[in-house]
Motif scaffolding. Structure first.
Motif, short mmCIF file in Angstrom:
data_model
loop_
_atom_site.label_atom_id
_atom_site.label_comp_id
_atom_site.label_asym_id
_atom_site.label_seq_id
_atom_site.Cartn_x
_atom_site.Cartn_y
_atom_site.Cartn_z
N THR A 3 0.67 -1.28 0.01
CA THR A 3 -0.01 -0.06 0.05
C THR A 3 0.94 1.30 -0.20
OG1 THR A 3 -0.15 -0.12 2.37
CG2 THR A 3 -1.64 -1.12 1.18
N GLY A 4 1.98 0.91 0.48
CA GLY A 4 2.95 2.13 0.55
C GLY A 4 3.41 2.47 -0.76
N VAL A 5 3.80 1.38 -1.64
CA VAL A 5 4.30 1.98 -2.93
C VAL A 5 3.05 2.39 -3.75
CG1 VAL A 5 4.85 1.06 -5.27
CG2 VAL A 5 6.05 0.40 -3.27
N ALA A 6 2.08 2.22 -3.59
CA ALA A 6 0.60 2.63 -4.10
C ALA A 6 0.48 4.15 -3.69
CB ALA A 6 -0.72 2.02 -3.85
N LEU A 7 0.74 4.28 -2.33
CA LEU A 7 0.51 5.82 -1.99
C LEU A 7 1.52 6.63 -2.51
CD1 LEU A 7 -0.20 5.09 1.68
CD2 LEU A 7 -1.75 6.40 0.24
N ALA A 8 2.73 6.04 -3.04
CA ALA A 8 3.95 6.91 -3.35
C ALA A 8 3.29 7.36 -4.79
CB ALA A 8 4.98 6.14 -3.67
N GLN A 9 2.55 6.79 -5.56
CA GLN A 9 1.79 7.37 -6.88
C GLN A 9 1.09 8.61 -6.85
OE1 GLN A 9 3.74 5.59 -8.92
NE2 GLN A 9 4.12 4.37 -7.37
N VAL A 10 1.58 9.69 -7.37
CA VAL A 10 0.59 10.85 -7.09
C VAL A 10 -0.94 10.71 -7.39
CG1 VAL A 10 0.51 13.35 -7.55
CG2 VAL A 10 2.69 12.47 -7.61
N PRO A 11 -1.26 10.34 -8.51
CA PRO A 11 -2.52 10.07 -8.78
C PRO A 11 -3.19 9.22 -7.82
CG PRO A 11 -1.22 9.08 -10.80
CD PRO A 11 -0.25 9.67 -9.75
N PHE A 12 -2.65 8.15 -7.20
CA PHE A 12 -3.30 7.47 -6.34
C PHE A 12 -3.53 8.24 -5.12
CE2 PHE A 12 -3.59 4.15 -2.94
CZ PHE A 12 -4.20 3.29 -3.56
N ASP A 13 -2.29 8.72 -4.46
CA ASP A 13 -2.51 9.49 -3.41
C ASP A 13 -3.41 10.72 -3.17
OD1 ASP A 13 -0.82 10.14 -0.58
OD2 ASP A 13 -0.79 12.02 -1.84
N ILE A 14 -3.59 11.16 -4.34
CA ILE A 14 -4.61 12.35 -4.35
C ILE A 14 -6.07 11.96 -3.89
CG2 ILE A 14 -5.74 14.00 -5.88
CD1 ILE A 14 -3.25 14.53 -7.34
N ILE A 64 -5.96 25.40 7.30
CA ILE A 64 -5.47 24.55 6.00
C ILE A 64 -6.78 23.56 5.94
CG2 ILE A 64 -4.22 23.19 4.50
CD1 ILE A 64 -1.85 23.76 6.16
N HIS A 65 -7.66 23.67 5.02
CA HIS A 65 -8.53 22.68 4.70
C HIS A 65 -8.31 21.77 3.54
CE1 HIS A 65 -11.09 24.92 7.79
NE2 HIS A 65 -10.80 25.98 7.00
N ALA A 66 -9.04 20.85 3.10
CA ALA A 66 -8.80 20.14 1.93
C ALA A 66 -10.19 19.84 1.28
CB ALA A 66 -7.83 18.91 2.25
N PHE A 67 -10.19 20.14 0.00
CA PHE A 67 -11.33 19.54 -0.73
C PHE A 67 -11.29 18.29 -1.37
CE2 PHE A 67 -13.76 19.70 -4.70
CZ PHE A 67 -15.01 20.43 -4.50
N TRP A 68 -12.30 17.53 -0.87
CA TRP A 68 -12.28 16.13 -1.62
C TRP A 68 -13.67 15.55 -1.79
CZ3 TRP A 68 -12.17 11.33 2.16
CH2 TRP A 68 -11.92 10.18 1.32
N VAL A 69 -13.90 15.28 -3.05
CA VAL A 69 -15.01 14.53 -3.48
C VAL A 69 -14.53 12.98 -3.86
CG1 VAL A 69 -16.83 14.43 -5.11
CG2 VAL A 69 -15.98 16.50 -4.41
N PRO A 70 -14.58 12.23 -2.99
CA PRO A 70 -14.34 10.62 -3.24
C PRO A 70 -14.95 10.28 -4.69
CG PRO A 70 -15.19 11.03 -0.88
CD PRO A 70 -15.49 12.20 -1.84
N GLN A 71 -16.01 10.61 -4.92
CA GLN A 71 -16.52 10.11 -6.29
C GLN A 71 -15.82 10.67 -7.48
OE1 GLN A 71 -18.30 10.58 -3.64
NE2 GLN A 71 -19.22 8.97 -3.21
N PHE A 72 -15.38 11.88 -7.24
CA PHE A 72 -14.36 12.47 -8.43
C PHE A 72 -12.91 12.11 -8.30
CE2 PHE A 72 -17.04 16.49 -8.67
CZ PHE A 72 -17.78 15.70 -9.06
N ARG A 73 -12.47 11.22 -7.08
CA ARG A 73 -11.09 10.84 -7.05
C ARG A 73 -10.11 12.09 -7.06
NH1 ARG A 73 -14.39 7.32 -7.29
NH2 ARG A 73 -14.13 5.15 -8.34
N LEU A 74 -10.64 13.20 -6.23
CA LEU A 74 -9.70 14.44 -6.48
C LEU A 74 -9.70 15.13 -5.18
CD1 LEU A 74 -10.89 16.28 -9.33
CD2 LEU A 74 -8.56 15.13 -9.25
N LYS A 75 -8.51 15.55 -4.81
CA LYS A 75 -8.42 16.21 -3.66
C LYS A 75 -7.29 17.21 -3.79
CE LYS A 75 -8.21 13.56 0.29
NZ LYS A 75 -7.47 12.54 -0.38
#
Lengths: 556, 296
Positions: free
Chosen positions: A369-380, B212-223
Motif C-alpha cells: 500500500t506504501g508503493v501505491a501511496l507513492a503514486q501521485v494520482p493514487f495519493d490524491i 488549511i482545509h482540503a477539498f475532497w470528493v471521493p466520487q471524483f477521486r480528487l483532492k
C-alpha cells in the motif's frame, strides 16, 4: 591474561544496587536499555488507552463519547506518545543500548553519562506532555503534525508544552544517535571488522545517521513554530507573510526519516532473531548492509510525498513519486533475504519466530500500500484518509511493534535468566495478530470510500466497518493481558533459561544471563561469524549441538 | 517421476499472475465514479491492486510454505544448511522489483498526465493564464479579475491543455472553519453547495480564510488542500448526475469531521434553471419586472 574485575576498579559504588538501580542514574548500558524498555511500555499502555478512546468514539457515526476538543487532544497525544515515547525509544534506546555494546565487544556505550542523560530526558518529557491535558487547561489539538495555522490558533499553552516535550525527546534521540555512531565505529573490540558485525549494528548505525541528520531540522522547525505562537513572529503565519507549506517541508524532512528510525532497528532485530531460530546463517549479509544504507540515503529524499495535495509544484510531485517508489527495492531485498534465511532451515515455531513472521506478513502488506501511496494520482484520492491510517499502522504497529514483541520473547531470557511461557506467548501472538488485522485492514476500504482521518464523526454508511475495526482494537487491548501476566509471572517463577537457551552465536549469549555489570568476566569474546550456523554441505549428520560450537567454548 | 522445480515455479507464477489479474479486475473497493478522471484513476488502481495481490500472495505463500515445510521436528537439534548467500539470486530480486517499480512509476506518470496534473510542468504560465480565459454560456460575462502576477500553487488543471475544451465554469471556493462557500463570479451567485453541470469542465479556485482545509470528493477521486495565503486550482469534469459529498480532509479544528458539503451534478438544462433561479436580482432585471429569486 590478567584482567581487572569491575569490583577491583570501583570498590564501592555510590549507585543503588538491586531493583533500585532501575530508578537510578545508572551508567550501565543494560540498565539503561531496560529503563527505556519498561518506561516505553508504560507509555505504550497510555497511548493504547488513548487509542481505545478513539475507537470507542468511532464505534458510532456521531460525536457522542468525548467532546470534539478532547477528541483532537486524544488523537494528538496518541500519535505523539506512540511515536516519540514508545516506538522510537524502545527500538533504538532499549534494544540498541542493551545489545550494541555486546555486539561490538565493548563493556559499555562510548559515552555512558550522555546515555543516562538521554534516557532521563524521556520520563519528564512524557509526563510534561500528558500533564498538559490536566495543568495547562488543554493539550495540543493540532495532531502530531502540528500544521500551522491550526497549531497557531488552538490553545497556545498546550501547543507550547507539546513543542517543549518533543524538543526534549528529540534531544534524547540525538544524544542516543551520537552515542550509537561512536560506539559502533570506535569501540569495536580489536580484530572485529565492520563487515563482521551483527546486522543490528548496521541497522543502528543507519538509524543513528538519520537521527543525527534529520532531528535537528525538526527541532529548528518547532522552535520557529513556538516563536510564532509566543512572540507572534510570522514564519508560518500567512497573515504576517509566512508560508504554511514551508513548515510542512521542514516537518516531513524529519518525520519521514522518522519512519525509518522506527523500522530500521526493527529490521536489524529480525535479522538477529530469524537465523538463531532457523539454525541458518543470515542470507546475503553484504546486500543486507547495502540495503540499509540505500534506505538511509533514499529515506532523506522522499519527504514531500506527504504533501502531494499541498501546494507543491508538479515536478516535485514527480520526483518524490519516483524516489519513494524506489525505496521499495532495498526494502524488498531485505524481505527476500529473510525468506531465503528461513528456506531450508530448521525453524522453531516459538513466539519470537511467530511475531517475526507476522511482521513480514504485515510489513509486506503495508509496503505494497506504501508503493501505491507513492503514486501521485493514487495519493490524491486517499491522502489524509483512513487508507493512510491503515497503511501506516501496518508499518509502525505491524512492523515495529510486532518486532518489539518478538524481541521481548527472544531476549527476555538474557534480561532475566528466565524463559517466557510459550503457551501465554502464543495466546498473545494469536490475539495480537487477529486483533491487529481486524482493526486496520477495514480502514483501507473506509479511506477509499470517503472517510477522512482525524474525524470524530462520519457518514453512517461507514458504521459497520468502523465497528469491526473497534472490535479489533478491543482484541488488541485484551492481547496485552497475556503479555503482562507472562512477563510478571516469569520474572517471579519462570523456567530457568541458562546462559544460552537458543544456542545462539552472537556475543550477548556468550556470558551469563543476566550478564555481569561489565558484560563479561574476563576478556570479551571475538565473534567474527555471528551467523555461523549450519552444517557444511557434505558433512555427515552427527548429534552436534550446533554448527560451530563457538558458544560452548570455555565451558565445563 | 519428480516434476522439475523450474516447471513448478513457472506454474505457480502463472497461477499467481492470473489470480492477481482476477482480483484486480473483479474486486471493487472504490465508490462510484462521477468525474472524467475517475475511470483513469480506477485503471491505475486496478493495475496497482493486481501487482500488489501477486506480490502479497507470492511472498506470504512462500513464508507459510517455509514455516510448514522447514519447521523443526521434535528431537531434531541439528542446524540447517550453511548457505550464506547467492549473488545471482540477489541480482534477480533486486532487478525484478526495480523493473516493477519503474513500470508503476512511468505508468502513474502517464495517468497523472492524463488527469492534467502536469499542466504547469510543461507551461509554467498555463496555470496563471488559465484563470483568465474564462467565459460563461449565460450572459453577463465578467472574467475574474486576478492580477496577472498572481501565483497559483499546485492543483490539477486539465482542460486548458486539450485545446478543444468546451467553456470552463469558474467557481471560487472559500474554505473556513467549518464550511465551504462557493461563489460563481459570473452570475454572482454565492452558495453553500456546489452545483455543476454534467459534462462541462469546472475550475475551482480555492483559498482558505483561517487554517488549511482540503477539498475532497471521493466520487471524483480528487483532492486538493485549500491553503491560506496560497490559492490552489482544481479542474474536473463531472460525468454522472447526482449528489456527492464534499469532505474536508485536513484536520482543521474541533468540527473537522462535520465540515462537509455536497456537490450536485445537474443535467445541463437543470443547471441553467438553477443558475436562473439563483442569480441575484440586478437593477436591470428588477426594472424589467422579471421576478428573480435571490439567495443572498
Amino acid at each position: 591474561m590478567t584482567a581487572f574485575t569491575p569490583a577491583e576498579l570501583e570498590p564501592r559504588s555510590l549507585q543503588p544496587q538491586g531493583w533500585l538501580k532501575y530508578f537510578s542514574f545508572s551508567l550501565d548500558h543494560k540498565v539503561i536499555g531496560l529503563q527505556y524498555l519498561v518506561c516505553g511500555f508504560a507509555f505504550y499502555l497510555i497511548g493504547g488507552a488513548l487509542a481505545g478512546v478513539i475507537r470507542t468514539e468511532l464505534a458510532s457515526p456521531m460525536s457522542d463519547f468525548v467532546s470534539r476538543d478532547t477528541y483532537n487532544e486524544v488523537l494528538t497525544l496518541h500519535g505523539t506518545i506512540m511515536i516519540f515515547l514508545w516506538i522510537v525509544p524502545v527500538v533504538n534506546g532499549a534494544f540498541g543500548n542493551y545489545l550494541i555494546p555486546f555486539y561490538v565487544g565493548a563493556r559499555d556505550m562510548a559515552f555512558p553519562r550522555l546515555n543516562a542523560v538521554a534516557f532521563w530526558l524521556i520520563p519528564p518529557a512524557g509526563i510534561l506532555l500528558i500533564s498538559s491535558y490536566f495543568l495547562a487547561g488543554a493539550a495540543s489539538q493540532s495532531g502530531w503534525t502540528a500544521y500551522p495555522p491550526l497549531s497557531l490558533t488552538t490553545p497556545a499553552a498546550g501547543q507550547i508544552v507539546w513543542i517543549l516535550s518533543v524538543l526534549l525527546l528529540g534531544g534524547s534521540s540525538i544524544f542516543g544517535g551520537i552515542n550509537f555512531i561512536a560506539t559502533v565505529l570506535k569501540l569495536r573490540r580489536p580484530g572485529l571488522k565492520l563487515m563482521q558485525l551483527p546486522m543490528f549494528c548496521w541497522a543502528m548505525l543507519g538509524t543513528s545517521i538519520l537521527v543525527v541528520l534529520a532531528t535537528p531540522v525538526l527541532a529548528g522547525t518547532l522552535i520557529l513554530l513556538s516563536f510564532d505562537i509566543i512572540a507572534h513572529t510570522g514564519f508560518f503565519n500567512p497573515q504576517l507573510g509566512g508560508n504554511v507549506v514551508v513548515y510542512q517541508h521542514l516537518f516531513w524532512f524529519y518525520s519521514h526519516p522518522a519512519v525509518y528510525i522506527m523500522v530500521l532497528p526493527a529490521f536489524g532485530l529480525v535479522s538477529e532473531i530469524l537465523p538463531v531460530h532457523a539454525r541458518k546463517p543470515l542470507f546475503g549479509y553484504t546486500t543486507m548492509v547495502y540495503s540499509i544504507m540505500a534506505i538511509v540515503v533514499l529515506g532523506l529524499i522522499v519527504w514531500a510525498h506527504h504533501m502531494f495535495t499541498s501546494g507543491t509544484p508538479p515536478w516535485m510531485r514527480l520526483f518524490f513519486t519516483i524516489a519513494t517508489s524506489f525505496i521499495a527495492v532495498p526494502t524488498g531485498i531485505k524481505f527476500f533475504n529473510w525468506l531465503a534465511t528461513l528456506w531450508g532451515g530448521k525453524i522453531a515455531l516459538n513466539s519470537a519466530v511467530l511475531f517475526s513472521c507476522a511482521f513480514i506478513f504485515n510489513f509486506v502488506f503495508g509496503g505494497i500500500t506504501g508503493v501505491a501511496l507513492a503514486q501521485v494520482p493514487f495519493d490524491i484520492h486517499v491522502h489524509d484518509t483512513y487508507f493512510v491510517v491503515g497503511h501506516f499502522h501496518y508499518i509502525v504497529y505491524g512492523g515495529s511493534v510486532f518486532v518489539i514483541f518478538a524481541s521481548l520473547y527472544h531476549w527476555y531470557p538474557k534480561f532475566t535468566g528466565r524463559l517466557l511461557n510459550e503457551d501465554l506467548g502464543r495466546l498473545h501472538f494469536v490475539l495480537t495478530f487477529i486483533g491487529f488485522n481486524l482493526c486496520f485492514a477495514p480502514q483501507h476500504w473506509l479511506g477509499l470510500n470517503g472517510m477522512p482521518r482525524r474525524v470524530a464523526e462520519y457518514d453512517p454508511a461507514f458504521t459497520t466497518w468502523n465497528q469491526v475495526s473497534s472490535v479489533g482494537a478491543l482484541l488488541m487491548a485484551v492481547s496485552t493481558l497475556p503479555l503482562l501476566i507472562n512477563v510478571v509471572l516469569t520474572a517471579m517463577r519462570g523456567q530457568h533459561a541458562g546462559d544460552n537457551p537458543w544456542n545462539a552465536l552472537t556475543p550477548e549469549w556468550l556470558t551469563s544471563s543476566p550478564p555481569p555489570v561489565e558484560n563479561w568476566i574476563g576478556e570479551a569474546p571475538l565473534v567474527t561469524e555471528p551467523y555461523g550456523y549450519g552444517e557444511a554441505p557434505g558433512t555427515v549428520e552427527v548429534n552436534r549441538l550446533s554448527g560451530k560450537d563457538l558458544w560452548a567454548q570455555g565451558k565445563p | 517421476m519428480a516434476v522439475p522445480t523450474a516447471l513448478i515455479t513457472l506454474l505457480i507464477g502463472m497461477v499467481l499472475t492470473l489470480a492477481g489479474l482476477w482480483v484486480g479486475h473483479n474486486v471493487n473497493l472504490l465508490p462510484v465514479d462521477a468525474s472524467s478522471n475517475a475511470p483513469v484513476y480506477d485503471a491505475l488502481f486496478e493495475v496497482l491492486f493486481s501487482i500488489g495481490t501477486v506480490l502479497f500472495l507470492g511472498i506470504v505463500g512462500l513464508l507459510i510454505y517455509s514455516l510448514v515445510r522447514f519447521r523443526r521436528r521434535a528431537g531434531d537439534l541439528g542446524d540447517g544448511a550453511a548457505i550464506e548467500g547467492n549473488l545471482p539470486l540477489e541480482i534477480v530480486w533486486t532487478a525484478i522489483p526495480a523493473v516493477v517499480v519503474l513500470f508503476v512509476g512511468i505508468y502513474s506518470y502517464d495517468i497523472y498526465e492524463r488527469m492534467g496534473g502536469m499542466a504547469s510542468f510543461h507551461d509554467h504560465s498555463a496555470m496563471q493564464v488559465a484563470t483568465q480565459q474564462v467565459a460563461y454560456q449565460s450572459a453577463s460575462v465578467e472574467a475574474t479579475q486576478d492580477p496577472p502576477a498572481e501565483r497559483i500553487w499546485g492543483g490539477i488543471g486539465r482542460s486548458t491543455q486539450d485545446g478543444v475544451s468546451p467553456v470552463v465554469l469558474p467557481v471560487d471556493v472559500t474554505a473556513m472553519q467549518f464550511a465551504f462557500i462557493f461563489h460563481y463570479p459570473g452570475p454572482g451567485i454565492t452558495a453553500g453547495e456546489l452545483h455543476v453541470p454534467l459534462g462541462q469542465p469546472v475550475r475551482l479556485r480555492m483559498e482558505a480564510k483561517d487554517v488549511i482545509h482540503a477539498f475532497w470528493v471521493p466520487q471524483f477521486r480528487l483532492k486538493q488542500d485549500v491553503i491560506p495565503g496560497q490559492p490552489t486550482l482544481l479542474t474536473f469534469t463531472p460525468t454522472r448526475a447526482g449528489s456527492y459529498p464534499i469532505v474536508c480532509a485536513e484536520l482543521c479544528g474541533p468540527y473537522h469531521g462535520g465540515m462537509r458539503s455536497t456537490v450536485v451534478v445537474h443535467e445541463p438544462e437543470a443547471f441553467d434553471d438553477w443558475l436562473k433561479s439563483n442569480t441575484p436580482a440586478t437593477l436591470a432585471s428588477a426594472s424589467g419586472g422579471i421576478s428573480t429569486k435571490s439567495i443572498s
